[in-house]
Design an enzyme around this catalytic site. Sequence first.
Site, PDB file in Angstrom:
ATOM      1  N   CYS A  40     -44.092  -7.077  30.983  1.00  0.00           N
ATOM      2  CA  CYS A  40     -43.519  -7.909  29.915  1.00  0.00           C
ATOM      3  C   CYS A  40     -43.233  -7.056  28.677  1.00  0.00           C
ATOM      4  O   CYS A  40     -42.328  -6.244  28.701  1.00  0.00           O
ATOM      5  CB  CYS A  40     -44.450  -9.091  29.617  1.00  0.00           C
ATOM      6  SG  CYS A  40     -43.663 -10.380  28.635  1.00  0.00           S
ATOM      7  N   HIS A  51     -44.514 -11.923  35.121  1.00  0.00           N
ATOM      8  CA  HIS A  51     -45.961 -11.707  35.064  1.00  0.00           C
ATOM      9  C   HIS A  51     -46.610 -11.718  36.454  1.00  0.00           C
ATOM     10  O   HIS A  51     -46.903 -12.788  36.980  1.00  0.00           O
ATOM     11  CB  HIS A  51     -46.605 -12.770  34.176  1.00  0.00           C
ATOM     12  CG  HIS A  51     -46.319 -12.555  32.724  1.00  0.00           C
ATOM     13  ND1 HIS A  51     -47.302 -12.212  31.824  1.00  0.00           N
ATOM     14  CD2 HIS A  51     -45.157 -12.586  32.024  1.00  0.00           C
ATOM     15  CE1 HIS A  51     -46.752 -12.052  30.620  1.00  0.00           C
ATOM     16  NE2 HIS A  51     -45.451 -12.285  30.716  1.00  0.00           N
ATOM     17  N   GLU A  80     -49.531 -11.127  37.210  1.00  0.00           N
ATOM     18  CA  GLU A  80     -50.929 -11.561  37.135  1.00  0.00           C
ATOM     19  C   GLU A  80     -51.064 -13.079  36.986  1.00  0.00           C
ATOM     20  O   GLU A  80     -52.175 -13.600  37.024  1.00  0.00           O
ATOM     21  CB  GLU A  80     -51.626 -10.854  35.963  1.00  0.00           C
ATOM     22  CG  GLU A  80     -51.358 -11.443  34.565  1.00  0.00           C
ATOM     23  CD  GLU A  80     -49.944 -11.204  34.036  1.00  0.00           C
ATOM     24  OE1 GLU A  80     -49.188 -10.461  34.672  1.00  0.00           O
ATOM     25  OE2 GLU A  80     -49.596 -11.789  32.999  1.00  0.00           O
TER      26      GLU A  80
END
Lengths: 438, 194
Positions: free
Chosen positions: B81, B170, B172
């Site tokens: 990001c 993202h 994660e």
Amino acid sequence: MLKISKEVFEVSKEWNMEFLFSITEKYSGMCLFTSSYDKNSGKNIIGINPVLNLSRPEEIDDLLMLNKDGTDFPLALGYIAYDYKDRLEEPGLFSGLHENIFPEFYFSVFEYYLIADNSDKKNLKIIRLDLPLKYNRISQDEILRTEILPVKEGTTDYLGSSLSKNEYEEGVLKIKEYIRSGDIYQANLTRKISGRTNLSPFDIAIRLKNSNPVEFGVFAKIGDKYVISTSPERFFRVEYSVMTAEPIKGTVRRSESEAEDRINLSNLIKNKKELAELSMIVDLLRNDMNKICSDVAVKGFPLVMKLKNVYHLYSVIEGELETGSFTEIIKALFPGGSITGCPKIRACQIIEELEKSGRGLYTGNFGYITFNGNMDFNIMIRTLFYDNGLVSFNTGGGITLLSDPVQEYEETIHKAKNIYDAIVMEEVWEERYCLTVR
Amino acid sequence: MNILLLDNYDSFTYNLKALIKRSVPGSELIVKRNSDHDMLNQEYDVLVVSPGPKTWNETGLLKDVFQKIAIDERKPVLGICLGMQFVAGYFGIETGRMNNPVHGSQAMIRHNGDLLFEGIPEKFSAARYNSLGFYEEESEQLVFTAFEDDSNAVMALRHKHLPVAGLQFHPESFMTVHGEKLIKNFWRYYVKDQ
């Protein structure tokens, strides 16, 4: 720190919430109560006669270390104020706004704990802690003979809002600009409403309790001040080595018409703004739990909570806790992501800039810690504070890029309605239309 | 192996840490905030740059750390990001306000077969949390390897010669389906080749 021994008694005594609140009032107690939608579940915990006060998380760790045993009886009850966040982060990150009415970290060990199970209104469990004799002892009989206080009528005068309608709406626009410029994804903006009341804290607590089913309620006397919370939200729970967080995001009003009620619910479940807000907070809570847990997993998303007036969306996140230290736990999790915004630190800075005053206890956490290291804490929303005839409470919401300033302000009025009604405060002209009220 | 996870005061850094630990058995990560000077005096084998608030230019010591690890030592770097925006910015691609900011929702990502995406369907869902971004343009140093399917905003990139990659989405997040596979691929093709 003390090594504490304890005795446990089962006593036959008919009880109701009025009785529990009366004891709390009489003995400077703290009462954690639940009147869940399903009335016969959940338990209430009352600490009676505070003997030892703890003002730092490290003191709780010392106390736990000395007293940890296999029982899940309460060891300490208390709270962490939102403003305590400054002490848990690196210096200089926050601007140091503090409300300074209540202590910011406050737990008590009590001489007695009363456990009242909602499924059995005829019996009580009493735990007596054996603490040094220099303190004022009270007897079990004396507690059980406590007279139930009468609930009196009264009213509350509106004194003002920390942010005017214009200021709140400007705050919403500023948050949207901060989102647009890449500072944050979401932030919670609240304002504080104050009033002067001739109702007693006990009256207010009973009225608030009756106005709405409460999951994580609090009625607590802290010195000569009071906390009355009707929170529906759990922050986190530790049960043996399992940590669970249950963030709430997303609300829709319920309707008396069954068909409309169903439509409202189905709209909520499909609402992209609400689902995105909840997703964001789930990722944020996962992050905070990942600091101290292994195997962090989302166990439910989205789930629906059905209350009397509203439906909420929430989620359940679980992890295997890798530390027994309360200090480490609150350093990792505090303050709760569902009431800050994301990323958390930048969101907290923006909240300070726009709310302009400390939140005090509001959006902090009240709860308990047991002898075996279990714990359960709420998020102090829908909470009223009482200080010598003055009452205050915050109301607000999560602001995203999709928020409309006028609707968000309206929402703050709607969310405060339950408290307005309970303290018999008339909605004033200024609330709806005001330019500035101080 | 010494992995530095540089934290831009973000709220997803520890999700990234957990994802890497799960994807790369035996990995040990050291998390340091972007203000921590200690980073510049240590030796690391891999740098992972977290997401975070604000713009790629407002990231504390990241530029110095990146210069040391990626440029001077030619070691692998993965930016997520804001981390990817930093890599882009460092090599001359400016980030601006996107037409379709998204926070906390899934986007459809389309990749063009870079090794980082080996074994992942050409289109897959991943979580987006960003208002800022950029679109494909000429670059002497960077190759763009994934895009948002509908907007064509850049969603992944790599350096032409250095073992440096970035993801705008993202991996994660609990909403991203192939996060673990992406990290495994990064380790297989960007880290292990070193």
